[in-house]
Design a protein around this motif. Structure first.
Motif, PDB file in Angstrom:
ATOM      1  N   ASP A   1      40.982  55.004  35.595  1.00 53.16           N
ATOM      2  CA  ASP A   1      40.909  53.931  36.421  1.00 53.16           C
ATOM      3  C   ASP A   1      39.729  53.088  35.699  1.00 53.16           C
ATOM      4  OD1 ASP A   1      42.746  54.630  37.908  1.00 53.16           O
ATOM      5  OD2 ASP A   1      41.628  55.202  39.483  1.00 53.16           O
ATOM      6  N   SER A   2      38.675  53.499  35.205  1.00 53.95           N
ATOM      7  CA  SER A   2      37.656  52.620  34.538  1.00 53.95           C
ATOM      8  C   SER A   2      38.061  52.336  33.279  1.00 53.95           C
ATOM      9  CB  SER A   2      36.378  53.718  34.504  1.00 53.95           C
ATOM     10  OG  SER A   2      35.754  53.818  35.703  1.00 53.95           O
ATOM     11  N   GLY A   3      38.891  53.247  32.758  1.00 53.55           N
ATOM     12  CA  GLY A   3      39.201  52.738  31.037  1.00 53.55           C
ATOM     13  C   GLY A   3      40.303  51.492  31.334  1.00 53.55           C
ATOM     14  N   TRP A   4      41.059  51.486  32.368  1.00 51.70           N
ATOM     15  CA  TRP A   4      42.028  50.390  32.534  1.00 51.70           C
ATOM     16  C   TRP A   4      41.272  49.286  32.841  1.00 51.70           C
ATOM     17  CZ3 TRP A   4      47.029  50.188  31.221  1.00 51.70           C
ATOM     18  CH2 TRP A   4      47.733  51.274  31.231  1.00 51.70           C
ATOM     19  N   ALA A   5      40.118  49.497  33.586  1.00 53.81           N
ATOM     20  CA  ALA A   5      39.094  48.068  33.763  1.00 53.81           C
ATOM     21  C   ALA A   5      38.496  47.567  32.398  1.00 53.81           C
ATOM     22  CB  ALA A   5      38.425  48.461  34.869  1.00 53.81           C
ATOM     23  N   TRP A   6      38.247  48.609  31.870  1.00 53.09           N
ATOM     24  CA  TRP A   6      37.518  48.104  30.458  1.00 53.09           C
ATOM     25  C   TRP A   6      38.248  47.306  29.510  1.00 53.09           C
ATOM     26  CZ3 TRP A   6      38.430  48.740  25.399  1.00 53.09           C
ATOM     27  CH2 TRP A   6      37.578  48.148  24.329  1.00 53.09           C
TER      28      TRP A   6
ATOM     29  N   LYS B   1      48.860  39.770  37.707  1.00 51.01           N
ATOM     30  CA  LYS B   1      49.277  41.050  37.419  1.00 51.01           C
ATOM     31  C   LYS B   1      48.095  42.042  36.790  1.00 51.01           C
ATOM     32  CE  LYS B   1      54.059  40.406  36.523  1.00 51.01           C
ATOM     33  NZ  LYS B   1      54.703  41.165  37.513  1.00 51.01           N
ATOM     34  N   ARG B   2      48.342  43.172  36.694  1.00 51.46           N
ATOM     35  CA  ARG B   2      47.238  44.118  35.879  1.00 51.46           C
ATOM     36  C   ARG B   2      47.731  44.730  34.836  1.00 51.46           C
ATOM     37  NH1 ARG B   2      43.455  45.271  39.867  1.00 51.46           N
ATOM     38  NH2 ARG B   2      42.230  46.018  38.221  1.00 51.46           N
ATOM     39  N   LEU B   3      47.035  45.194  33.938  1.00 50.20           N
ATOM     40  CA  LEU B   3      47.511  45.982  32.576  1.00 50.20           C
ATOM     41  C   LEU B   3      48.143  47.173  33.075  1.00 50.20           C
ATOM     42  CD1 LEU B   3      44.626  45.741  30.161  1.00 50.20           C
ATOM     43  CD2 LEU B   3      46.893  44.704  29.820  1.00 50.20           C
ATOM     44  N   PHE B   4      47.725  47.679  34.211  1.00 48.97           N
ATOM     45  CA  PHE B   4      48.569  49.126  34.293  1.00 48.97           C
ATOM     46  C   PHE B   4      50.098  48.664  34.931  1.00 48.97           C
ATOM     47  CE2 PHE B   4      49.504  52.404  37.407  1.00 48.97           C
ATOM     48  CZ  PHE B   4      49.052  53.479  36.935  1.00 48.97           C
ATOM     49  N   ASP B   5      50.223  47.555  35.496  1.00 48.83           N
ATOM     50  CA  ASP B   5      51.639  47.160  36.011  1.00 48.83           C
ATOM     51  C   ASP B   5      52.359  46.910  34.815  1.00 48.83           C
ATOM     52  OD1 ASP B   5      50.573  46.861  38.443  1.00 48.83           O
ATOM     53  OD2 ASP B   5      50.217  44.740  38.305  1.00 48.83           O
ATOM     54  N   ILE B   6      52.035  46.572  33.766  1.00 49.30           N
ATOM     55  CA  ILE B   6      52.763  46.148  32.283  1.00 49.30           C
ATOM     56  C   ILE B   6      53.051  47.794  31.662  1.00 49.30           C
ATOM     57  CG2 ILE B   6      52.786  44.952  30.113  1.00 49.30           C
ATOM     58  CD1 ILE B   6      51.313  42.859  31.535  1.00 49.30           C
TER      59      ILE B   6
END
Length: 209
Positions: A67-72, A111-116
């Motif tokens: 999760d922290s990686g996605w946030a970075w 949107k978030r990167l995770f969503d894509i």
């Protein structure tokens, strides 16, 4: 402000982001031309950006963004990356221009990167619940019917969804309440309820993160 990473670590982060799932070193080499090993791997592991584990008979590493990686990655896109340096490849500069455009799109579309990028099978049930809620909620922390939420989750086992909702509720991230107007409940609404403390809950709200 994001941690500044080396070129190989940054490339690994963005490659894992686009693939959106667990990636073996062999596949990373095929896709990006390198493997994530040595100090580059341990550095990302210690920062909490990448989770790595040995699997298979050869005990080779498999990596996935935390999760922290996605946030970075999201922060890096928003910042536009490191400033251009003398002698820097024009392609590297252009890459961050493209990523900056992606960041603007994400902000515009909420949107978030995770969503894509995240593959459905790579998402934990808790994250799938968050994604489904965001798609259904008409406003931040708005109330959503559990029947609608379960429909978004498809054929996921109802008992597993119940357990995930109860766990999220215990952390305070998720709020579950009964529908006050019981006469307005359909049979599907009643079946979708989560029972906590002897009470059926029909509505969900999730704290904005």
């Amino acid at each position: 402000m994001t941690d500044r990473l080396g070129h190989k670590q940054t490339a690994a982060m963005f490659t894992l982001m686009v693939l959106g799932r667990e990636v073996p070193n062999q596949e990373l080499a095929e896709v990006a031309g390198f493997t994530l090993t040595g100090t580059e791997r341990t550095g990302l592991n210690k920062l909490g950006y990448v989770d790595s584990e040995r699997t298979g008979p050869r005990r080779s590493y498999v990596h996935v963004l935390s999760d922290s990686g996605w946030a970075w990655c999201e922060d890096e896109l928003t910042m536009g990356g490191p400033p251009p340096q003398r002698g820097q490849s024009p392609l590297a500069t252009a890459l961050y221009v493209v990523l900056g455009g992606l960041a603007e799109y994400l902000q515009r579309e909420n949107k978030r990167l995770f969503d894509i990028f995240a593959q459905p099978e790579a998402a934990s049930l808790a994250e799938r619940i968050r994604i489904a809620y965001r798609e259904l909620a008409k406003e931040p922390r708005g109330w959503v019917g559990l029947g609608d939420l379960r429909s978004k989750l498809g054929a996921t086992d109802a008992a597993e969804v119940d357990a995930a909702l109860k766990e999220l509720s215990s952390t305070g991230e998720v709020h579950l309440v009964p529908e006050e107007n019981r006469k307005a409940l359909s049979a599907a609404d009643r079946a979708a309820a989560v029972r906590i403390g002897g009470e059926d809950n029909h509505l969900i709200s999730i704290e904005v993160s």
